[in-house]
Design a protein around this motif. Structure first.
Motif, PDB file in Angstrom:
ATOM      1  N   GLY A 223     -39.888  73.896  28.834  1.00 38.72           N
ATOM      2  CA  GLY A 223     -41.279  73.690  29.209  1.00 38.72           C
ATOM      3  C   GLY A 223     -42.048  72.793  28.267  1.00 38.72           C
ATOM      4  N   ARG A 262     -35.965  74.850  35.128  1.00 39.46           N
ATOM      5  CA  ARG A 262     -37.334  74.717  35.633  1.00 39.46           C
ATOM      6  C   ARG A 262     -37.356  73.901  36.926  1.00 39.46           C
ATOM      7  NH1 ARG A 262     -40.719  70.372  32.438  1.00 39.46           N
ATOM      8  NH2 ARG A 262     -42.401  71.600  33.294  1.00 39.46           N
ATOM      9  N   ALA A 263     -38.296  74.279  37.763  1.00 40.11           N
ATOM     10  CA  ALA A 263     -38.329  73.719  39.113  1.00 40.11           C
ATOM     11  C   ALA A 263     -38.692  72.235  39.133  1.00 40.11           C
ATOM     12  CB  ALA A 263     -39.317  74.505  39.974  1.00 40.11           C
ATOM     13  N   GLU A 264     -39.301  71.753  38.041  1.00 41.41           N
ATOM     14  CA  GLU A 264     -39.635  70.322  37.995  1.00 41.41           C
ATOM     15  C   GLU A 264     -38.382  69.460  37.874  1.00 41.41           C
ATOM     16  OE1 GLU A 264     -41.226  72.589  36.379  1.00 41.41           O
ATOM     17  OE2 GLU A 264     -43.392  72.258  36.453  1.00 41.41           O
ATOM     18  N   TYR A 265     -37.229  70.093  37.684  1.00 37.28           N
ATOM     19  CA  TYR A 265     -35.984  69.356  37.480  1.00 37.28           C
ATOM     20  C   TYR A 265     -35.036  69.516  38.674  1.00 37.28           C
ATOM     21  CZ  TYR A 265     -37.057  69.100  32.400  1.00 37.28           C
ATOM     22  OH  TYR A 265     -37.610  68.852  31.172  1.00 37.28           O
ATOM     23  N   PRO A 266     -35.406  69.019  39.843  1.00 31.08           N
ATOM     24  CA  PRO A 266     -34.556  69.264  41.015  1.00 31.08           C
ATOM     25  C   PRO A 266     -33.137  68.705  40.868  1.00 31.08           C
ATOM     26  CG  PRO A 266     -36.284  67.651  41.506  1.00 31.08           C
ATOM     27  CD  PRO A 266     -36.602  68.226  40.176  1.00 31.08           C
ATOM     28  N   MET A 301     -30.868  79.855  38.918  1.00 31.52           N
ATOM     29  CA  MET A 301     -32.199  80.249  39.394  1.00 31.52           C
ATOM     30  C   MET A 301     -33.226  79.204  38.989  1.00 31.52           C
ATOM     31  SD  MET A 301     -34.393  83.623  39.166  1.00 31.52           S
ATOM     32  CE  MET A 301     -36.183  83.538  39.213  1.00 31.52           C
ATOM     33  N   GLU A 302     -34.096  78.872  39.944  1.00 30.73           N
ATOM     34  CA  GLU A 302     -35.152  77.907  39.663  1.00 30.73           C
ATOM     35  C   GLU A 302     -36.385  78.610  39.130  1.00 30.73           C
ATOM     36  OE1 GLU A 302     -36.534  74.730  42.536  1.00 30.73           O
ATOM     37  OE2 GLU A 302     -34.692  75.451  43.462  1.00 30.73           O
ATOM     38  N   GLY A 303     -36.970  78.058  38.100  1.00 32.10           N
ATOM     39  CA  GLY A 303     -38.234  78.587  37.604  1.00 32.10           C
ATOM     40  C   GLY A 303     -39.340  78.288  38.603  1.00 32.10           C
ATOM     41  N   ALA A 304     -40.536  78.785  38.285  1.00 37.26           N
ATOM     42  CA  ALA A 304     -41.622  78.558  39.231  1.00 37.26           C
ATOM     43  C   ALA A 304     -42.868  78.060  38.525  1.00 37.26           C
ATOM     44  CB  ALA A 304     -41.900  79.838  40.013  1.00 37.26           C
ATOM     45  N   GLY A 305     -42.630  77.346  37.433  1.00 35.05           N
ATOM     46  CA  GLY A 305     -43.756  76.663  36.826  1.00 35.05           C
ATOM     47  C   GLY A 305     -44.612  77.507  35.911  1.00 35.05           C
ATOM     48  N   ALA A 306     -43.994  78.234  34.991  1.00 37.53           N
ATOM     49  CA  ALA A 306     -44.771  78.933  33.975  1.00 37.53           C
ATOM     50  C   ALA A 306     -44.099  78.684  32.632  1.00 37.53           C
ATOM     51  CB  ALA A 306     -44.840  80.427  34.273  1.00 37.53           C
TER      52      ALA A 306
END
Ligand SMILES: Cc1cc2nc3c(=O)[nH]c(=O)nc-3n(C[C@H](O)[C@H](O)[C@H](O)COP(=O)(O)O)c2cc1C
Ligand code: SF4
Ligand code: SF4
Ligand code: FES
Ligand code: FES
Lengths: 628, 168
Positions: A223, A262-266, A301-306
């Motif tokens: 993050g 993290r979800a920003e990293y597709p 598992m994908e994070g959700a932006g925290a």
């Protein structure tokens, strides 16, 4: 053994290719159009009757023209899209689809380099043919990143042919758990996720826990703003991460693992998923690893932006389906972690180092770096520096080497190298601090950095030039942590809010005699009072800039000026009539026409119109404009 | 079919998809985050009635689902525009002038303050704290496409490009 045979078969069939063309398909190069180059190259080669295969055929033993593959980030993103051609040892920079015809006719058909696509040496201007001639690469020591950018991350056979999964096989077939822990402990490997905790010690703690159910979690949350090392490893060499997890699983007796990305990293999500699925297909992951009857499975598992979910206990809560709030420690996750079971959480880079250690042995690993911080560290080098990108150097390397040699020097407002430009480097993101001129020769390792109030952190290095306002930098990080505070504990939730308000007062000219002492007191209180690392380290950027750049704070508070001319609220540009020669330069630069005056007579600024951009101050050759 | 029936049918279709997602995750309450992610992918945000359905199906309270949904910044409780523009405001992008991008785009889109989505539901403008493309700072993403080394004028050009493509 089957694994070896597979690697060798791949290695053999890849020898039948006369050339190998690798296009960087990391996030940066893709953003710059790498895939268009990829397609154009395929087509153009085809038009010339050159077959550039994109998939290696195992059985094929006939000689072929070339293999065209994609790679993960090669680190030199600013020069992207990058294209390398082996065995010629050529690296082309900033390749456009329109360059493809020339590459095919000159390099692929004639074996000659296209000079204008080579990187010009920054001092001599001579075109550098390949990496060994480019200072950015030649001055690094890439080990964890070595295969990032050379192998195809989407083809497990490439990893196998480079010796991949051999270390895992060794751990399962030739070693006992305590020996695996022992080897990692002996290597002195310290966690790359920030704290630098000895990895072997952590594993040992989990190994001795009783019970059949344990977990391995790979922390790919990354993050920290300004950091992309973990992203690059996951995108560029995902199998190394999975192999590291397998070894960790063997060390503590775990049979299940999670990679939290993290979800920003597709792209990283997709490549790690693919890697895990391919490993499972080959039986490398599953119920029976290497015929030992031991099982290990990996979930992604994908994070959700925290941001706070990068903290280990918060990350576990998030995997369990809850709000990602940190919990007090102890108990440590190694004792009671995911779903209440012993759990090891390691950073991506830490895990990617593990197979290398087993392959070369702890003693060899310790030869690089410093005694207390062995090995290398990847850094994301960004900000006002000529070569931004992803680098890897041994621990103990000086900041001077990184900024001036590898990074190619500090750049000014105009993007050109400026000798006197260096002001500071912010290291370790929102938990870190500043390094200044006096630290340029300090060997950088975990302990040296901690001793001066900074930290390695995840490895973000932001170079800042003289035109940067350090109060604004502190405010930027404070704003970040204030946004990201999970709100569970008062010192962090309220403390960061108040600190931010005080910083606002300073940059907007409302600060009084009390502001700085109050800010310092608050910072110290948050540091001791907060529950988790986020709050505990949130004051670091403030304390560190206060320590090294106190005069800048004082100029804001007492004289109400921003020495770097960044804080707009403190700017009141005025023309000193006695110095003004009436050259009209400022009036021509002013974007809003706020400057009036006849040629050869003193000019004046209309404060009502002025938007405080400072352009006039830069323009005036006679230093006649003050107050900005 | 009258309007209410249409709405009901529409809602039924909605729920069908949610049920599929829930089944795909074995109605496992520990999988709440990925379930909400999948739901959001489907609807582009988390409609309130869907969150209630998820809660009931997993046997947890709607308050808990709501608590999780509001905790993570990726979950949107309001619908987003067709094009989500995310400007990076991470350290590297910040020192290279990402605020100028935000200002320029806000100006062009008539957004600002708490308004993040245009009235025609075409554009949502957000900042994010790092896209991991820092070598190309300042960076922005439009839906999935990353753009690097973007200046304010280029940002506006990209926007115009989309508008043209949409016939606006
Ligand atoms: C607020 C906060 C955020 C963190 N973010 C990350 C992260 O993004 N990636 C990471 O590997 N570690 C992060 N950490 C550190 C982890 O809690 C943990 O120490 C680390 O993943 C352990 O791995 P290592 O021993 O291999 O370094 C963070 C810690 C805190 C307090
Ligand atoms: S220190 Fe901040 S982030 Fe950590 S638990 Fe407290 S409020 Fe949450
Ligand atoms: S600060 Fe900018 S707006 Fe103000 S007078 Fe100078 S050039 Fe014009
Ligand atoms: S993305 Fe290509 S070099 Fe970094
Ligand atoms: S800081 Fe903007 S992409 Fe990382």
């Amino acid at each position: 053994m089957e694994l070896q045979a597979m690697g060798e078969a791949y290695g053999k069939s890849s020898k039948h290719f006369r050339r190998r063309v690798v296009i960087c398909a990391g996030t940066g190069c893709m953003a710059n159009g790498a895939m268009k180059v990829f397609e154009a190259l395929r087509k153009e080669a085809g038009d010339h009757g050159i077959s550039l295969d994109i998939e290696l055929d195992f059985e094929e033993t006939r000689d072929r023209d070339g293999l065209l593959t994609k790679s993960g980030c090669q680190g030199f993103c600013q020069m992207g899209p990058l294209l390398s051609i082996e065995p010629d040892g050529i690296l082309y920079c900033k390749v456009r689809p329109t360059d493809v015809a020339e590459i095919v006719s000159q390099t692929l058909l004639d074996g000659k380099a296209v000079e204008r696509l080579l990187y010009p040496h920054p001092t001599t201007g001579k075109p550098c043919r390949g990496r060994h001639e480019i200072p950015f690469y030649a001055l690094q020591q890439r080990t964890v990143l070595k295969s990032c950018g050379s192998l195809d991350p989407e083809d497990i056979r490439e990893y196998l042919s480079q010796g991949g999964y051999r270390s895992a096989a060794k751990a399962y077939l030739e070693m006992q758990p305590d020996a695996v822990c022992g080897e990692i402990l002996a290597s002195g490997l310290r966690g790359r996720g920030g704290g630098g905790f000895p990895t072997g010690r952590k594993w040992e703690m989990a190994r001795v826990q009783p019970g059949p159910k344990k977990y391995i979690v790979c922390n790919g949350d990354e993050g920290d703003p300004g950091a992309f090392m973990d992203r690059s490893v996951m995108e560029g060499n995902p199998h190394a991460v999975i192999e590291g997890m397998m070894i960790a699983a063997r060390a503590i007796g775990a049979d299940e693992g999670y990679v939290y990305v993290r979800a920003e990293y597709p792209l990283a999500v997709a490549r790690v998923r693919r890697a895990a699925a391919d490993a499972e297909k080959l039986g490398l992951l599953g119920d029976d690893l290497f015929g030992t009857g031991m099982g290990f499975r990996v979930h992604v598992m994908e994070g959700a932006g925290a941001f706070v979910c990068g903290e280990e206990t918060a990350l576990l809560a998030s995997i369990e389906g809850q709000r990602g709030m940190p919990m007090p420690k102890p108990p440590f996750p190694a004792q009671c972690g995911l779903f209440g079971k012993p759990t090891i959480i390691n950073n991506v880079e830490t895990l990617a180092s593990v197979p290398l250690i087993l392959a070369q042995g702890a003693a060899a690993f310790k030869e690089t770096g410093t005694p207390a911080s062995p090995g290398t560290k990847t850094f994301a080098l960004t900000g006002h520096v000529a070569n931004t990108g992803l680098i890897e150097v041994p621990f103990g390397t000086s900041l001077r080497h990184i900024v001036y040699e590898v990074g190619g020097g500090v750049t000014g407002k105009d993007g050109r190298i400026s000798e006197a430009g260096f002001k500071a480097v912010q290291i370790g993101g929102p938990s870190g601090g500043c390094l200044t001129r006096e630290h340029l020769d300090l060997p950088m390792d975990f302990d040296n950095l901690t001793s001066i109030g900074a930290m390695v952190g995840s490895g973000g290095l932001v170079v800042m030039n003289q035109e940067t306002c350090m109060v604004q930098v502190a405010k930027f990080f404070m704003q970040f942590t204030q946004n990201e505070s999970c709100g569970k504990c008062v010192p962090c939730r309220e403390g960061t809010r108040q600190m931010l308000a005080l910083l606002d007062d300073i940059t907007e000219g409302r600060a009084t005699e009390e502001t700085l002492p109050l800010l310092e007191m608050l910072a110290r209180n948050v540091k001791v009072g907060a529950l988790c690392g986020l709050g505990k380290t949130a004051p670091n950027p403030v304390l560190s800039t206060l320590k090294h750049f106190r005069d800048e704070y004082e100029a804001h508070v007492h004289r109400k000026v921003c020495p770097s001319r960044v804080c707009k609220a403190l700017m009141t540009p005025a023309i000193e009539a006695s110095l003004c020669k009436g050259c009209t330069l400022c009036a021509r630069k002013c974007p809003v026409g706020a400057i009036i005056g006849e040629r050869k007579t003193a000019h004046q600024i209309d404060p009502g119109k002025c938007i405080r951009c400072g352009a006039c101050v830069d323009a005036c050759k006679f230093n006649a404009i003050t107050g900005a | 079919m009258d309007a209410t029936a249409k709405v009901a049918q529409e809602a039924g279709r909605r729920f069908e998809k949610v049920i599929q997602i829930l089944d795909g995750h074995n109605r496992d309450r520990t999988r709440l985050v990925p379930i909400l992610q999948a739901v959001q992918e489907e609807y582009r945000y988390l409609p309130e009635e869907v969150m209630t359905l998820v809660a009931t199906s997993l046997g947890i309270s709607p308050a808990k689902v709501y608590g999780v949904a509001t905790f993570y910044s990726h979950f949107a409780l309001q619908p987003k525009g067709k094009y989500v523009i995310r400007v990076c405001d991470g350290t590297a992008c910040h020192v290279k002038g990402s605020q100028d991008l935000v200002d320029a785009l806000q100006g062009k889109l008539g957004l600002g303050g708490s308004r993040k989505t245009t009235a025609d539901m075409m554009f949502t403008l957000e900042t994010v704290s790092c896209l991991g493309a820092c070598g190309l700072a300042p960076a922005m993403v439009v839906n999935e496409d990353v753009h690097g080394q973007v200046g304010p004028d280029q940002a506006c050009e990209i926007l115009e490009g989309i508008r043209q493509q949409e016939g606006m």
